[in-house]
Design a protein around this motif. Structure first.
Motif, PDB file in Angstrom:
ATOM      1  N   PRO A  69      99.610  -9.811  -9.120  1.00 35.37           N
ATOM      2  CA  PRO A  69      99.981 -10.853 -10.076  1.00 35.37           C
ATOM      3  C   PRO A  69      99.421 -12.200  -9.619  1.00 35.37           C
ATOM      4  N   VAL A  70      98.763 -12.887 -10.534  1.00 33.84           N
ATOM      5  CA  VAL A  70      98.166 -14.184 -10.203  1.00 33.84           C
ATOM      6  C   VAL A  70      98.589 -15.198 -11.264  1.00 33.84           C
ATOM      7  N   HIS A  71      98.921 -16.407 -10.816  1.00 37.61           N
ATOM      8  CA  HIS A  71      99.290 -17.467 -11.761  1.00 37.61           C
ATOM      9  C   HIS A  71      98.014 -18.081 -12.334  1.00 37.61           C
ATOM     10  N   ILE A  72      97.320 -17.316 -13.136  1.00 42.43           N
ATOM     11  CA  ILE A  72      96.017 -17.780 -13.636  1.00 42.43           C
ATOM     12  C   ILE A  72      96.173 -19.049 -14.488  1.00 42.43           C
ATOM     13  N   SER A  73      97.130 -19.038 -15.406  1.00 37.00           N
ATOM     14  CA  SER A  73      97.302 -20.210 -16.284  1.00 37.00           C
ATOM     15  C   SER A  73      97.695 -21.439 -15.482  1.00 37.00           C
ATOM     16  N   LYS A  74      98.707 -21.275 -14.639  1.00 34.18           N
ATOM     17  CA  LYS A  74      99.235 -22.441 -13.902  1.00 34.18           C
ATOM     18  C   LYS A  74      98.195 -23.010 -12.961  1.00 34.18           C
ATOM     19  N   MET A  75      97.485 -22.125 -12.271  1.00 29.23           N
ATOM     20  CA  MET A  75      96.495 -22.631 -11.316  1.00 29.23           C
ATOM     21  C   MET A  75      95.326 -23.299 -12.038  1.00 29.23           C
ATOM     22  N   THR A  76      94.984 -22.799 -13.217  1.00 37.45           N
ATOM     23  CA  THR A  76      93.931 -23.459 -14.001  1.00 37.45           C
ATOM     24  C   THR A  76      94.404 -24.855 -14.411  1.00 37.45           C
ATOM     25  N   THR A 100      96.572 -26.758 -12.884  1.00 38.04           N
ATOM     26  CA  THR A 100      96.572 -27.632 -11.712  1.00 38.04           C
ATOM     27  C   THR A 100      95.149 -28.090 -11.391  1.00 38.04           C
ATOM     28  N   ALA A 101      94.238 -27.137 -11.430  1.00 36.48           N
ATOM     29  CA  ALA A 101      92.858 -27.465 -11.070  1.00 36.48           C
ATOM     30  C   ALA A 101      92.232 -28.466 -12.028  1.00 36.48           C
ATOM     31  N   LEU A 102      92.659 -28.418 -13.291  1.00 39.83           N
ATOM     32  CA  LEU A 102      91.998 -29.244 -14.303  1.00 39.83           C
ATOM     33  C   LEU A 102      92.808 -30.455 -14.738  1.00 39.83           C
ATOM     34  N   LYS A 103      93.922 -30.727 -14.046  1.00 39.22           N
ATOM     35  CA  LYS A 103      94.826 -31.762 -14.550  1.00 39.22           C
ATOM     36  C   LYS A 103      94.194 -33.156 -14.600  1.00 39.22           C
ATOM     37  N   ASP A 104      93.204 -33.393 -13.756  1.00 35.95           N
ATOM     38  CA  ASP A 104      92.587 -34.723 -13.742  1.00 35.95           C
ATOM     39  C   ASP A 104      91.307 -34.830 -14.588  1.00 35.95           C
ATOM     40  N   THR A 105      91.002 -33.798 -15.308  1.00 39.22           N
ATOM     41  CA  THR A 105      89.734 -33.832 -16.050  1.00 39.22           C
ATOM     42  C   THR A 105      89.845 -34.622 -17.344  1.00 39.22           C
ATOM     43  N   PRO A 148      95.828 -30.164 -23.000  1.00 37.41           N
ATOM     44  CA  PRO A 148      96.429 -28.919 -22.491  1.00 37.41           C
ATOM     45  C   PRO A 148      95.806 -27.690 -23.160  1.00 37.41           C
ATOM     46  N   LYS A 149      95.461 -27.839 -24.445  1.00 37.99           N
ATOM     47  CA  LYS A 149      94.885 -26.699 -25.171  1.00 37.99           C
ATOM     48  C   LYS A 149      93.515 -26.320 -24.583  1.00 37.99           C
ATOM     49  N   ASP A 150      92.699 -27.350 -24.338  1.00 37.88           N
ATOM     50  CA  ASP A 150      91.378 -27.075 -23.768  1.00 37.88           C
ATOM     51  C   ASP A 150      91.483 -26.536 -22.340  1.00 37.88           C
ATOM     52  N   ILE A 151      92.467 -27.042 -21.611  1.00 37.27           N
ATOM     53  CA  ILE A 151      92.675 -26.530 -20.249  1.00 37.27           C
ATOM     54  C   ILE A 151      93.036 -25.051 -20.303  1.00 37.27           C
ATOM     55  N   ALA A 152      93.932 -24.708 -21.239  1.00 36.05           N
ATOM     56  CA  ALA A 152      94.354 -23.307 -21.362  1.00 36.05           C
ATOM     57  C   ALA A 152      93.147 -22.423 -21.686  1.00 36.05           C
ATOM     58  N   ARG A 153      92.189 -22.985 -22.425  1.00 39.14           N
ATOM     59  CA  ARG A 153      91.022 -22.180 -22.805  1.00 39.14           C
ATOM     60  C   ARG A 153      90.067 -21.950 -21.645  1.00 39.14           C
ATOM     61  N   SER A 154      90.272 -22.656 -20.547  1.00 40.06           N
ATOM     62  CA  SER A 154      89.369 -22.502 -19.398  1.00 40.06           C
ATOM     63  C   SER A 154      89.831 -21.419 -18.436  1.00 40.06           C
ATOM     64  N   LYS A 155      90.996 -20.807 -18.718  1.00 44.79           N
ATOM     65  CA  LYS A 155      91.546 -19.893 -17.713  1.00 44.79           C
ATOM     66  C   LYS A 155      90.687 -18.642 -17.529  1.00 44.79           C
ATOM     67  N   ASN A 156      89.865 -18.334 -18.540  1.00 42.14           N
ATOM     68  CA  ASN A 156      88.974 -17.182 -18.345  1.00 42.14           C
ATOM     69  C   ASN A 156      87.965 -17.449 -17.232  1.00 42.14           C
ATOM     70  N   PHE A 157      87.589 -18.720 -17.071  1.00 44.56           N
ATOM     71  CA  PHE A 157      86.639 -19.023 -15.997  1.00 44.56           C
ATOM     72  C   PHE A 157      87.297 -18.942 -14.619  1.00 44.56           C
ATOM     73  N   PHE A 158      88.587 -19.220 -14.575  1.00 43.47           N
ATOM     74  CA  PHE A 158      89.316 -19.007 -13.319  1.00 43.47           C
ATOM     75  C   PHE A 158      89.276 -17.509 -12.974  1.00 43.47           C
ATOM     76  N   ALA A 163      84.959 -29.233 -16.248  1.00 43.31           N
ATOM     77  CA  ALA A 163      86.180 -28.421 -16.315  1.00 43.31           C
ATOM     78  C   ALA A 163      85.872 -26.948 -16.063  1.00 43.31           C
ATOM     79  N   ASN A 164      84.833 -26.441 -16.703  1.00 41.70           N
ATOM     80  CA  ASN A 164      84.549 -25.015 -16.553  1.00 41.70           C
ATOM     81  C   ASN A 164      84.123 -24.680 -15.122  1.00 41.70           C
ATOM     82  N   ILE A 165      83.344 -25.569 -14.538  1.00 44.22           N
ATOM     83  CA  ILE A 165      82.899 -25.296 -13.165  1.00 44.22           C
ATOM     84  C   ILE A 165      84.077 -25.420 -12.198  1.00 44.22           C
ATOM     85  N   LYS A 166      84.947 -26.366 -12.464  1.00 46.42           N
ATOM     86  CA  LYS A 166      86.151 -26.492 -11.624  1.00 46.42           C
ATOM     87  C   LYS A 166      87.003 -25.228 -11.692  1.00 46.42           C
TER      88      LYS A 166
END
Lengths: 616, 344
Positions: free
Chosen positions: A142-149, A151-156, A160-170, A203-206
């Motif tokens: 089990p991995v907190h994919i959404s939450k960690m994404t 956190t990683a993108l909070k300063d970009t 929130p919607k666009d951040i959620a869409r980046s979780k596939n790259f995580f 964001a995607n690279i992060k």
């Protein structure tokens, strides 16, 4: 076992990974990025994108799950893998849908953040499978994919919607770490794709890097895996899907025949990509015409063939049904066109995004009157390139419509392709018409082919059309004997193509107990199954049709050298009908029409059963 | 035309455009006149035989290509505009003429018609409108008047008809005109104008079917009534009609009205002047719907003629631009696309 950063590195020969999530989660993109990177590392690979017909089905539901299965290996492989070794499940529905198909002890990486009460309800789980013992035997991570994404993108500065869409790259980054893949190819792609939007590049690279570093540092993964490059024949390679190969094949055919390419087409799943790809080739003098409907697609193609172009139309099953009358017009006017049918589940709208082989008889016979056409079929994604050239060659040389059958599986699936040298591609010779004074529209050469004088050429003015023509002169004719003769000529003309196509080859012994005969996109599953059965000591051979009408001239002879002939098809036995009808041969059918390619294991079981054995 | 084969070639005569086949329309059919005017026009324009491509669908009118000595293609029902689209895109320098009827173009081919107009395909669409299905022997068509008694409407047709001119304008055809089989000179003028037009040229021809709908246009074009019932449109001229050109069309708001200039209420300055290059198309629409009003004369002539880039021109422009930008495609280029790696 090697060790790296305190983690074991295990060598694997062969892995099947399934990325699964909501249809808005970007799983197709994740899968294709992983495929491209894997191809660049020199692995052999084969993919099976499997997505719903709805663009954004209600989030979290089972029918909204989009999956991308990828099989990669250090040896030569032919299928997307029967069962995944690793599942990346972005939500409970993705887990539920794919669980029955996993290998025993498979690794399951879940986005634990999506396993909320709401998510579980949508997937119709009564209790949380991560917490109860329903996943016993699997390696659940089990991995907190959404939450960690997040956190990683909070300063970009992304929403929130666009951040959620980046979780596939995580998730992708994590898988790159797990399987030792470099990030650079995807980073390069991100830069190209979002060139004008630096915030999205960032964001995607992060997210990608966050996933990668998570794999490296988290205690969850104790092992990472290495799959060495496959020993493929020397040459230049690229990864290619069937639809892209089809498009490239026709551009190549245009250059090889020195005839400009015209495509008249109407968007339809899963064939639209052919129109999309070909629209990019303007600098190859490619004219694409996105017509108002399927009928205009094929009819404009006939109009362009009349004017001397290499003219093609692309569609899928229901579209071929609409083009029926016009294909008959191309038959009677004896004009060269190619109709590409990327087969999908039918009848009617059927299963638009799933694969099937059930249009073979439609291609052969689906017209009014006696209307024979040539029919060829591609057997793998990269074979689409060669069969597009072959279809063009037959059309131009024999002045006949040709139907090229591919299917949803090979059209969307991809594999590494050894790119041919220019010198490996044979020119397409297009016969010239005789001098104007000797010209008549329905003159025949030794192959019963009429001359092709492109409209607009001085001295060859003539009229053609859908009414029956007098042989040679091409005048309208209602004469009963002429009609009978023309029907025979049109049939014989197609049969004479046999002289120009390769013989049917046998993989394995030339004679024996069992021959498996397939056509089109089942090539990979059958090849895999036959090889596995042979490794177990069973005598089984394989012949695969790429030319179906006419069939290769040694067909009957090959089939009669075996005691049993098994014909597996993703339909109710359409090639079996043709073979029985033509050769009065008792063939054994194997038919499953589930919208999916065959698993090689089911075919292997069937072969071994026919040979009196039992597959363990 | 960029064709240099024309140099030092004898101009052709109308009869040179006959294919020599026996023409098999019914005696007295309006199609004969159309065929004859086309042959005269082709000769007058100075076409060589290989230049025009004549394409048709299915129906009486669609036998047209067989009777001409040019390239011809007798297609399938309704699909002539699509067939012609493929041909014009392949042969941008050749004029493509389409012969079609009201069943062929307005019913089964309706979709192809509106899209060919919308895309401004460089084709000339000749609609032989006889308001009846002829070849299938007398059923009502999409241009038959409501209430018409035919074999499939024994109690009267309950369909509302299309107004083909309005449909063409609504689909953004760049050249829209009407002529009459009884008026050979007028027909030739219109054909000649259409031949000069680049883009979709739509011409409705009132065509008499002697067998199944005889006299369908007598109200408009018969000798004794035509002066009063037909308005001949001329660009830049006031819209006058009547034996002595004593009547005119004025606009009351958006509504056209017929007035008599002799009764002292109106002068020629009140009469609207035709302007076929009007970009908005509003005037053309008003004229199109005069046909539906029994109190107004039916306009013939050019309703609209504007120049817009054609689909084919735009396509060729893209091919040129992309080729300049990326270089002319070769097999070597094609085979070096994508992310490539090498195996030794």
């Amino acid at each position: 076992m090697e060790e790296e950063n305190g983690k074991e590195v295990e060598q694997l020969q062969d892995v099947t990974v399934m990325f699964a999530g909501d249809s808005g989660d970007g799983m197709q993109l994740t899968g294709s990025q992983f495929s491209n990177t894997t191809a660049l590392l020199g692995n052999d690979l084969n993919t099976l994108p499997d997505y719903p017909a709805e663009i954004r089905a209600p989030a979290g539901t089972i029918y909204g799950v989009s999956g991308f299965q990828l099989h990669f290996s250090s040896k030569d492989i032919h299928t997307p893998g029967d069962s995944p070794d690793v599942l990346v499940a972005m939500n409970p529905a993705a887990l539920k849908k794919n669980l029955p198909n996993l290998k025993p002890h498979a690794m399951i990486i879940v986005n634990i953040d999506a396993f909320t009460q709401k998510g579980l309800n949508l997937a119709k789980y009564e209790s949380n499978p991560i917490e109860d013992d329903s996943l016993k035997g699997f390696r659940v991570i089990p991995v907190h994919i959404s939450k960690m994404t997040e956190t990683a993108l909070k300063d970009t500065g992304l929403s929130p919607k666009d951040i959620a869409r980046s979780k596939n790259f995580f998730a992708l980054g994590m898988m790159y770490w797990l399987f030792n893949r470099p990030l650079e190819p995807t980073m390069k792609w991100v830069n190209q794709k979002f060139g004008k939007k630096p915030v999205l590049i960032d964001a995607n690279i992060k997210a990608l890097k966050a996933g990668y570093y998570f794999g490296d540092t988290a205690e969850l993964f104790t092992t990472r895996y290495k799959v060495n490059a496959a020993k493929l024949p020397a040459g230049k390679y690229r990864n290619i899907s069937g639809n892209e190969a089809t498009a490239m094949g026709f551009v190549a055919a245009s250059l090889l025949s020195d005839r400009e390419l015209f495509l008249g087409s109407y968007p339809i799943t899963p064939a639209s990509e052919i129109l999309q790809y070909l629209s990019k080739y303007r600098n190859y003098n490619v004219s694409t015409f996105q017509a108002e409907d399927e009928i205009a697609g094929v009819v404009s193609t006939i109009g362009a063939a009349f004017a001397g172009k290499l003219a093609i139309t692309s569609t899928s099953g229901p579209g071929l049904a609409l083009k029926t009358e016009a294909v008959g017009l191309a038959v009677i006017t004896e004009l060269p066109i190619v109709v590409i049918n990327v087969q999908r589940g039918g009848p009617s709208t059927g299963l638009p995004t799933k694969t099937e082989q059930a249009d073979l008889l439609q291609a052969m016979y689906g017209r009014n009157g006696e209307a024979p056409v040539a029919v060829v079929a591609a057997s793998s994604p990269s074979d689409c390139f060669y069969m597009a050239i072959e279809a063009s060659r037959i059309a131009l040389k024999h002045m006949t419509p040709v139907i090229l059958l591919t299917d949803g599986y090979i059209a969307n699936g991809s594999e590494p392709w050894r790119i041919p040298e220019v010198s490996e591609l044979k020119k397409i010779e297009v016969p010239n018409p005789p001098a104007p004074e000797d010209y008549q529209p329905y003159l025949r050469d030794e192959n019963l082919v009429r001359p092709w004088a492109a409209a607009g050429t001085p001295g060859y003015e003539h009229r053609i059309g859908g009414l029956e023509k007098a042989n040679i002169t091409g005048d309208v004719s209602y004469d009963p004997d002429n009609h009978d003769e023309m029907i025979r000529i049109r049939e014989e003309k197609v049969e004479k193509i046999q002289k120009f196509i390769p013989e049917l080859e046998v993989d394995g012994d030339d004679e024996g107990e069992l021959l498996v005969v397939g056509w089109g996109g089942t090539y990979g599953s059958i090849t895999d199954a036959v090889h596995k059965a042979r490794e177990k000591g069973y005598k089984v051979s394989h012949a695969h049709f790429r030319y179906i009408n006419p069939m290769p001239k040694n067909t009957e002879e090959v089939l009669r050298r075996f005691k049993k002939v098994l014909v597996p098809e993703i339909n109710k036995g359409q090639l079996a009908i043709l073979i029985r009808n033509k050769f009065l041969l008792p063939v054994i059918q194997y038919n499953r029409v589930r919208g999916l390619p065959f698993k090689s294991s089911e075919l292997e079981d069937k072969m071994i059963e026919l040979l009196g054995g039992k597959n363990d | 035309m960029t064709d240099n084969t024309k140099i030092n070639v004898e101009p052709l005569k109308p009869k040179d455009f006959s294919s020599g086949l026996d023409v098999r329309w019914c005696p007295g059919c309006g199609d004969y006149s159309i065929l004859s005017q086309i042959q005269k026009t082709f000769a007058k324009i100075g076409y060589q035989k290989h230049e025009p491509i004549v394409i048709s669908g299915i129906g009486c009118s669609s036998r047209f290509p067989y009777y001409l000595s040019t390239y011809g293609f007798h297609g399938i029902h309704g699909r002539a505009p699509a067939l012609a689209s493929g041909t014009t895109l392949a042969l941008p320098d050749h004029p493509v003429w389409v012969a079609t009827g009201d069943g062929d173009l307005m019913s089964i081919g309706g979709n192809h018609f509106i899209h060919a107009c919308r895309k401004n395909m460089d084709i000339k669409l000749l609609l032989f409108n006889n308001r009846i299905y002829g070849l299938t022997k007398g059923q009502y068509s999409p241009t038959s008047e409501k209430g018409k008694i035919t074999k499939t409407s024994p109690y009267g047709s309950i369909d509302y008809p299309f107004n083909p001119i309005s449909l063409a304008l609504g689909s953004n055809a760049t050249f829209v005109a009407r002529t009459v089989d009884r008026e050979p000179k007028h027909m030739q003028q219109i054909f000649e104008k259409a031949s000069e037009h680049k883009g979709t040229a739509f011409i409705e021809i009132f065509q008499n079917c002697v067998i199944f709908n005889d006299g369908a246009f007598d109200d408009v074009s018969k000798k004794d009534v035509k002066d009063d019932h037909m308005l001949v449109l001329e660009d830049g001229q006031p819209m006058l009609f009547g034996k002595e050109k004593e009547k005119g069309i004025i606009l009351d708001g958006f509504e056209p009205k017929a007035v008599n200039l002799n009764d002292g209420k109106y002068t020629i300055d009140d009469v609207i002047v035709h302007h076929e290059k009007d970009e908005s198309g509003i005037l053309a629409f008003i004229l199109a719907h005069m046909t539906d009003n029994p109190n107004l004369p039916t306009p013939v002539g050019v309703f609209r003629s504007i120049r817009k880039q054609t689909y084919g021109e735009a396509l060729q422009e893209q091919i040129k631009n992309v080729t300049e930008e990326k270089g002319k495609g070769t097999l070597e280029m094609l085979l070096s696309e994508g992310n490539i790696w090498e195996v030794n």
